[in-house]
Design a protein around this motif. Structure first.
Motif, PDB file in Angstrom:
ATOM      1  N   GLN A  67       0.815  -1.224   0.000  1.00 44.81           N
ATOM      2  CA  GLN A  67       0.000   0.000   0.000  1.00 44.81           C
ATOM      3  C   GLN A  67       0.841   1.265   0.000  1.00 44.81           C
ATOM      4  OE1 GLN A  67      -2.608  -0.546   3.453  1.00 44.81           O
ATOM      5  NE2 GLN A  67      -4.310  -0.656   2.008  1.00 44.81           N
ATOM      6  N   VAL A  68       2.013   1.219   0.656  1.00 47.64           N
ATOM      7  CA  VAL A  68       2.832   2.424   0.800  1.00 47.64           C
ATOM      8  C   VAL A  68       4.303   2.078   0.698  1.00 47.64           C
ATOM      9  CG1 VAL A  68       1.132   3.635   2.239  1.00 47.64           C
ATOM     10  CG2 VAL A  68       2.902   2.259   3.322  1.00 47.64           C
ATOM     11  N   GLY A  72       6.735   7.781  -1.164  1.00 49.54           N
ATOM     12  CA  GLY A  72       5.987   7.489  -2.381  1.00 49.54           C
ATOM     13  C   GLY A  72       6.816   6.859  -3.479  1.00 49.54           C
ATOM     14  N   PRO A 161       0.259   6.112   5.731  1.00 51.51           N
ATOM     15  CA  PRO A 161       0.956   7.347   5.375  1.00 51.51           C
ATOM     16  C   PRO A 161       0.876   7.690   3.893  1.00 51.51           C
ATOM     17  CG  PRO A 161       2.525   5.568   5.666  1.00 51.51           C
ATOM     18  CD  PRO A 161       1.179   5.024   6.064  1.00 51.51           C
ATOM     19  N   ASN A 162       0.907   8.990   3.623  1.00 53.26           N
ATOM     20  CA  ASN A 162       1.092   9.432   2.248  1.00 53.26           C
ATOM     21  C   ASN A 162       2.580   9.692   2.034  1.00 53.26           C
ATOM     22  OD1 ASN A 162       1.765  12.121   3.057  1.00 53.26           O
ATOM     23  ND2 ASN A 162      -0.409  12.648   3.179  1.00 53.26           N
ATOM     24  N   ALA A 163       2.926  10.190   0.853  1.00 52.26           N
ATOM     25  CA  ALA A 163       4.339  10.339   0.496  1.00 52.26           C
ATOM     26  C   ALA A 163       5.074  11.363   1.362  1.00 52.26           C
ATOM     27  CB  ALA A 163       4.466  10.718  -0.978  1.00 52.26           C
ATOM     28  N   THR A 164       4.350  12.280   1.991  1.00 48.04           N
ATOM     29  CA  THR A 164       5.003  13.330   2.783  1.00 48.04           C
ATOM     30  C   THR A 164       5.095  12.996   4.266  1.00 48.04           C
ATOM     31  OG1 THR A 164       2.954  14.542   3.223  1.00 48.04           O
ATOM     32  CG2 THR A 164       4.120  15.062   1.164  1.00 48.04           C
ATOM     33  N   GLN A 165       4.563  11.858   4.670  1.00 47.32           N
ATOM     34  CA  GLN A 165       4.490  11.525   6.098  1.00 47.32           C
ATOM     35  C   GLN A 165       5.562  10.512   6.511  1.00 47.32           C
ATOM     36  OE1 GLN A 165       0.249  10.565   5.963  1.00 47.32           O
ATOM     37  NE2 GLN A 165      -0.136  12.339   7.267  1.00 47.32           N
TER      38      GLN A 165
END
Length: 199
Positions: A67-68, A72, A161-165
């Motif tokens: 998923q992550v 990213g 998380p997204n790419a910035t986290q």
């Protein structure tokens, strides 16, 4: 990329994901490139070759997710589902293969990316331990952070998380690694608060 070792060199910042240019996607997982050991957790096979997991209670533990991936970039990472891990505190350990040829001292380090959302319900911790006897014992603590010191964001909701986290952490290696068979252990302490991701 957890378990990445940097013997004797300091490299310039050239990639958005990491502070070193050697990590380029597509090179392979669990790879030795020159003096660098890389583990990207992108292969989908978990644990990767040579790695192992200690799960004393036989419940939730380190697992692969597609998923992550840190910042990213890539196709996966490993995580602890602490949000749903109601038996706490529990300690689950991800253990590297034996890595030899390290020198220690200035320039030698381990770097890894973490995504963790601190919840006001509790706080997970992560330790990175070093063995210089092939994994028989882990007597050196290289990294020990939890809660605010570990977090990349705050959330009481289940964290994906997204790419910035993400945050990149590093720890220098002592000279005691020289000439020894070194193993690194990533020990997560669950507090039934929120998810922890490692890449």
């Amino acid at each position: 990329c957890a378990g990445t070792i940097f013997p004797q060199k300091k490299l310039n910042r050239t990639k958005a994901k990491h502070n070193y240019p050697i990590l380029q996607k597509g090179v392979g997982n669990n790879t030795v490139l020159g003096n660098y050991f890389l583990e990207r957790f992108d292969g989908g096979v978990f644990p990767p070759a040579g790695w192992s997991v200690q799960n004393p209670d036989g419940d939730i533990t380190w697992a692969f997710t597609n998923q992550v991936s840190s910042y990213g970039i890539g196709t996966g990472s490993v995580w602890m589902d602490c949000y749903n891990y109601s038996s706490f505190p529990q300690f689950d350990t991800l253990i590297s293969p034996i890595i030899s040829g390290l020198v220690g001292g200035l320039g030698d380090s381990i770097k890894f990316d973490i995504a963790y959302a601190k919840s006001n319900l509790g706080a997970e911790t992560l330790k990175v331990l070093l063995s210089t006897n092939g994994g028989i014992s882990f007597s050196t603590v290289l990294f020990n952070k939890g809660g605010d010191a570990l977090k990349s964001t705050n959330s009481n909701d289940e964290f994906i998380p997204n790419a910035t986290q993400w945050k990149t952490f590093s720890a220098g290696l002592p000279v005691s690694v020289a000439g020894n068979n070194c193993v690194f252990a990533f020990v997560a302490r669950n507090d039934f608060a929120n998810n922890l991701y490692l890449d």
